[in-house]
Scaffold this motif. Sequence first.
Motif, short mmCIF file in Angstrom:
data_model
loop_
_atom_site.label_atom_id
_atom_site.label_comp_id
_atom_site.label_asym_id
_atom_site.label_seq_id
_atom_site.Cartn_x
_atom_site.Cartn_y
_atom_site.Cartn_z
N ARG A 2 -10.30 6.64 1.22
CA ARG A 2 -9.40 6.94 0.28
C ARG A 2 -8.53 8.24 0.57
O ARG A 2 -9.20 9.23 0.42
CB ARG A 2 -9.61 6.82 -1.23
CG ARG A 2 -9.68 5.34 -1.69
CD ARG A 2 -10.27 5.30 -2.76
NE ARG A 2 -10.95 3.88 -3.14
CZ ARG A 2 -9.91 2.80 -3.33
NH1 ARG A 2 -8.64 3.09 -3.49
NH2 ARG A 2 -10.09 1.56 -3.65
N PRO A 256 3.40 -5.52 -2.95
CA PRO A 256 1.96 -4.98 -3.14
C PRO A 256 0.90 -5.89 -3.02
O PRO A 256 -0.10 -5.75 -2.37
CB PRO A 256 2.23 -4.12 -4.31
CG PRO A 256 3.38 -3.91 -4.73
CD PRO A 256 4.28 -5.05 -3.85
N TRP A 260 -2.17 -6.02 -0.53
CA TRP A 260 -3.53 -6.11 -1.09
C TRP A 260 -4.41 -7.26 -0.64
O TRP A 260 -5.50 -7.20 -0.24
CB TRP A 260 -3.28 -6.14 -2.72
CG TRP A 260 -4.83 -6.39 -3.34
CD1 TRP A 260 -5.91 -5.67 -3.31
CD2 TRP A 260 -5.30 -7.76 -3.89
NE1 TRP A 260 -6.83 -6.32 -4.04
CE2 TRP A 260 -6.59 -7.44 -4.11
CE3 TRP A 260 -4.49 -9.03 -3.71
CZ2 TRP A 260 -7.23 -8.39 -5.01
CZ3 TRP A 260 -5.41 -9.76 -4.34
CH2 TRP A 260 -6.56 -9.63 -5.02
N ARG A 263 -6.69 -7.76 2.61
CA ARG A 263 -8.22 -7.55 2.99
C ARG A 263 -9.06 -8.79 3.13
O ARG A 263 -10.04 -8.95 3.34
CB ARG A 263 -8.63 -6.51 1.86
CG ARG A 263 -8.74 -7.29 0.59
CD ARG A 263 -9.18 -6.75 -0.49
NE ARG A 263 -8.39 -5.49 -0.59
CZ ARG A 263 -8.73 -4.21 -1.19
NH1 ARG A 263 -10.04 -4.16 -1.65
NH2 ARG A 263 -7.91 -3.10 -1.29
N ARG A 276 2.70 -4.07 4.74
CA ARG A 276 3.05 -2.91 4.38
C ARG A 276 3.71 -2.68 3.05
O ARG A 276 4.43 -3.63 2.97
CB ARG A 276 3.75 -1.76 5.21
CG ARG A 276 2.76 -1.47 6.29
CD ARG A 276 1.56 -0.51 6.11
NE ARG A 276 1.65 0.66 5.62
CZ ARG A 276 1.95 1.54 6.17
NH1 ARG A 276 1.71 1.86 7.38
NH2 ARG A 276 1.97 2.55 5.20
N PHE A 280 2.20 -0.33 -2.95
CA PHE A 280 0.59 -0.33 -2.93
C PHE A 280 0.41 0.93 -2.34
O PHE A 280 -0.81 1.42 -2.71
CB PHE A 280 0.47 -1.27 -1.87
CG PHE A 280 -1.09 -1.78 -1.75
CD1 PHE A 280 -1.76 -2.26 -2.75
CD2 PHE A 280 -1.57 -1.85 -0.61
CE1 PHE A 280 -2.94 -2.74 -2.58
CE2 PHE A 280 -3.06 -2.05 -0.36
CZ PHE A 280 -3.88 -2.53 -1.43
N ASP A 281 0.86 1.64 -1.35
CA ASP A 281 0.35 2.86 -0.73
C ASP A 281 0.39 3.86 -2.15
O ASP A 281 -0.66 4.64 -1.92
CB ASP A 281 1.41 3.48 0.25
CG ASP A 281 1.14 2.58 1.40
OD1 ASP A 281 0.25 1.88 1.47
OD2 ASP A 281 2.17 2.60 2.20
N ILE A 283 -0.19 3.41 -5.26
CA ILE A 283 -1.38 3.03 -6.01
C ILE A 283 -2.71 3.31 -5.41
O ILE A 283 -3.59 3.96 -5.97
CB ILE A 283 -1.51 1.63 -6.53
CG1 ILE A 283 0.12 1.10 -7.33
CG2 ILE A 283 -2.60 1.18 -6.94
CD1 ILE A 283 0.05 -0.45 -7.53
N ARG A 284 -2.90 3.02 -3.99
CA ARG A 284 -3.96 3.59 -3.46
C ARG A 284 -4.09 4.97 -3.42
O ARG A 284 -5.45 5.36 -3.11
CB ARG A 284 -4.00 2.79 -2.04
CG ARG A 284 -4.35 1.47 -1.89
CD ARG A 284 -5.24 1.04 -0.72
NE ARG A 284 -4.40 1.63 0.38
CZ ARG A 284 -5.02 1.27 1.58
NH1 ARG A 284 -5.84 0.39 1.66
NH2 ARG A 284 -4.41 1.78 2.83
N ALA A 285 -3.01 5.73 -3.10
CA ALA A 285 -2.99 7.25 -2.87
C ALA A 285 -3.76 7.81 -4.44
O ALA A 285 -4.52 8.93 -4.43
CB ALA A 285 -1.90 7.91 -2.69
N ASN A 287 -5.78 8.64 -7.83
CA ASN A 287 -7.17 8.68 -8.15
C ASN A 287 -7.75 7.76 -9.60
O ASN A 287 -8.62 7.41 -9.64
CB ASN A 287 -7.73 9.95 -8.51
CG ASN A 287 -7.63 10.70 -7.30
OD1 ASN A 287 -8.26 10.21 -6.09
ND2 ASN A 287 -7.10 12.04 -7.00
N VAL A 290 -9.13 4.53 -9.29
CA VAL A 290 -10.70 4.55 -8.63
C VAL A 290 -11.54 4.91 -9.89
O VAL A 290 -12.68 4.29 -9.88
CB VAL A 290 -10.70 5.74 -7.52
CG1 VAL A 290 -12.32 5.73 -7.05
CG2 VAL A 290 -9.72 5.42 -6.39
#
Lengths: 570, 451
Positions: A2, A256, A260, A263, A276, A280-281, A283-285, A287, A290
Amino acid sequence: MRRGGGGSLPFGLPDVAVTLGVLTLLAVIAKVGAGAFVPFTAKIVPHVDLDPRNLPYYAARSTLRMFVALVWSTLFTLVYGYFAARSKRAERVLIPLLDILQSVPVLGYLSVIITAFIALFRGSLLGLEFAAIFAIFTSQAWNMTFSFYQSLKSVPYELQEAATLYRLSGWQRFVALDVPFATIGLVWNAMISFGGGWFFLAASEAITVLNHNYTLPGVGSYVAAAVAAQDIRALGWAIVTIAVVIVLVDQFFWRPVVAWADRFRFEQNAAAEAPRSWVFDVIRAANIPVLVGRVWAPVAESIGRLLAAATEARFATRRQTAEGARGERLFNAAVIVVVIALSVVALRFILTTVGFEEIFKVFGLGLATMARVVVLVAFATIVWTPIGVAIGFNPRLASALQPVVQFLSSFPANFIFPFATLAFIRLGVPINLGAILLMALGAQWYILFNAIAGAQSIPTDLREMCDDCDLRGWRRWRRLIVPGIFASLVTGAITASGGAWNASIVSEVVSWGSTTLTATGLGTYITEATTGGDWPRIILGVSMMSVFVVAANRTIWRPLYGYAQKRFTQ
Amino acid sequence: MNDELIRCEHVYKRFPLPGGKGEFTALSDVSLSVRSGEVLALLGRSGSGKSTLLRIMAGLIPPSSGDVLSGGEPVTSANPDVAMVFQTFALLPWLTVLENVELGLEARGIRRTNRVRRALNAVDLVGLDGFEGAYPRELSGGMKQRVGCARAFAIEPKVLFMDEPFSALDVLTAENLRSEIDQLWNAGNFPSKSILLVTHNIEEAVFLADRVIIMGSNPGHLRGEVEVELSRPHNRLDARFAEIVDHLYTIMTNPDVTIAATGAMPAVLGAAPHASPFAQPLPHVRPGGISGMLQLLAEHGEQTEDVAHLSDRLSITADDLLALLEAAVSLKFAEITDGDVTLTTTGRAFAASSIQSGKEIFRKQLLECVRLFDSIVRTLEGKKDGTMGVDFFLDLWDEYFPAAEAQRQFETAVDWGRFAELFEYDSLEGVLRLHESATDETPRALDPASA
């Protein structure tokens, strides 16, 4: 790995964006959702204000309905699809049932649903709300369920064996194998069904049932009010609004989700091009997701253990016994008896109330509507196939136009109907012909969509071979293009004709202000029966349409599809 | 040391044929046991039911009759003493390496910390440390199979089942993984007490196994067993190793011989002709493949060639080679004795022929040596228009093979018949049609009365 949001800071800009986004979403849902609980009586219909400043609120109400329906469709899909795929007995009832449900025109039984839900939620707008949601649900759920069922049926044999041998419980198997394997197909199907859902949303927000006008605040009822008031400016605003909403939902939800879902791609090798999404990018970036995940993990673990213990693996390696075979026969007999009994009851009801002649009359009306569907599919095929092939053969054009076509296919055609109606009135176009155009407004895109996809699937080397042999014009079409896109064309035609049958219910009767144009056809018959609350005729009309759709599927489309598969696939 | 872990007693497996046309027997009267501390190989061609037998012993499918005992208990569900390594790995692509390995432990209700520790140990053991967080699609085929092994090791089964574990890998990767498994086993701290290996690769069986059980086809049955009485690790350069491999090749290429002790060469029994020409299975190879192999053999110059070396020289898998050899032998293009292959005069002529004359030779051999083609051609000739529905022939095959295999038999027959210009297949109408000049120019050598 990440990517950290902001260097050494635990939270960065992406986290701020995600937090703000989530809070805004919650606030909007709370505000908009509260409106659904407003009490109402059948006499005091909620008022729709044509001031364009109200449109965001109406759009939010409509969108909320769409998402609630999506949640229900997904739950229904998981349960129904799972049992259809995992129980042989359930399969034999559930799959034909699904096939029939899929062919029944949604708008045909909307009236039935609305009456039922109003009775259920006496005194609250929730009844209407649920009826609209149910209409959208029925336009999404069947497709999604079929997709899920087919995915479950095609889980590779070795994976199933591994799951059995490693003693996965029912729950573990469902979450670790079944659902992930089906996710990509389900997401794509849900996205396309969701796009089609706007049409039914618009049709179900303002409807006349049993001589009552029922109105739910939303963009669909806004359009209906604008038509009644002959307000072109308001109509224009409504179209802009729905276009913006479709784009926003696509960017903030579907992109998004598709990114997602990638995967869960089953191919074990790295893909050439992953979908792409900038949302989503972000959200993934961030923290925060997580951290939430870390807190959630032990909870999820305990819940998983509980569910796993409750669904302890049952191993079906019993030997088949004579007893089992007799049970099968009993079950089959029971199913047949129930089916016959139901048909007899339905037939008796229609015969005793409307009589034989009415059936013949309705059959004739069905033929009229069928003629429209046939002309539409033929005409749209002739017009859109060359265009679709031209787009499909040009990769840059295709990637540029794909989102546009996708947008057009999910744009609810009934928003355009008032303009077309106005044009028909001004130009004196007979509605018996005009209805074809109205039906085509929504249905034609499926043909274009599939023509593009079909053309893209023709290998480049075959096209180069044609250039090399100087195979041009008609010969090229006959030898390469038509065989190459045939299967796709059939798929497109099936979807388009299904859409057209459904659309006939709202296309054959259209109005502008106090002027109403009425075409001769089964769609008109159903609409009039619905408005008048004439139960036997509603049932007769809807059944007749289902019979037409099922008959066309069985006698034309399926054989044609089979032929395409056999003759034109490599 | 010699206690039995798993034991099969008179196991039969029958599958119902479609349309209620009786049953197809996949396994017939199989009795065997897996002993503690041994590596046992099940060696057989495709269609010998070796994978079916493995799945019955794993409790994945029930036998039609007979018993399977594991640790003395009858196996009625997924066998808890067993973990399996699959041919196509059977990994979940959406789980990481570690999560895949954890899966079997999780299913057994082992708590998270304990589970992760055991999974990490297994990952270490197969040399994948550092890849715990990777997804299967980021790994090469060999590494994927290592994950498959780790998943099996993690639950420390009594018997490790390996179903053609190396056959989806390229030659070098397969060899590498094979010798690492062998080293682990020889080191004495292997996570299971025994290994049961299913393979069609003769060298692999001799290299890894202490005991090789040979299975025959139609119906699947045990033909016998060969002890590999070499000291571990089995040295490929050892003369005795080569001897055992040669012996097994001879057995495998002569489906009708009985197996004697190693060393003594088996005597070829007169093959009893089956009642119907449709009962004799065709090997699934293409006429072009047979021709290609014969040409390479003819170029070699020498009269005979060792079958075991042929696989390497032609760089094709042992299973493909065996099928090609079986076809060549049944068409009398070649003979095999003592693990050596010799071309016949017809075989040399076929290898040296032009396209047209080659087709003629092939046609002649088909009609002479394979009763099936004679039967099909006669049927077609009996019809006025020289055509016959495909279903007629498929029904005949269906009596002897399961549906999928019947279809394959049909496809292979069509392929050979088309090449020989005996008949044509119209897939749209679903009929076989006599080739216009199929039999006029070919002398009918076979008298039906003598068959």
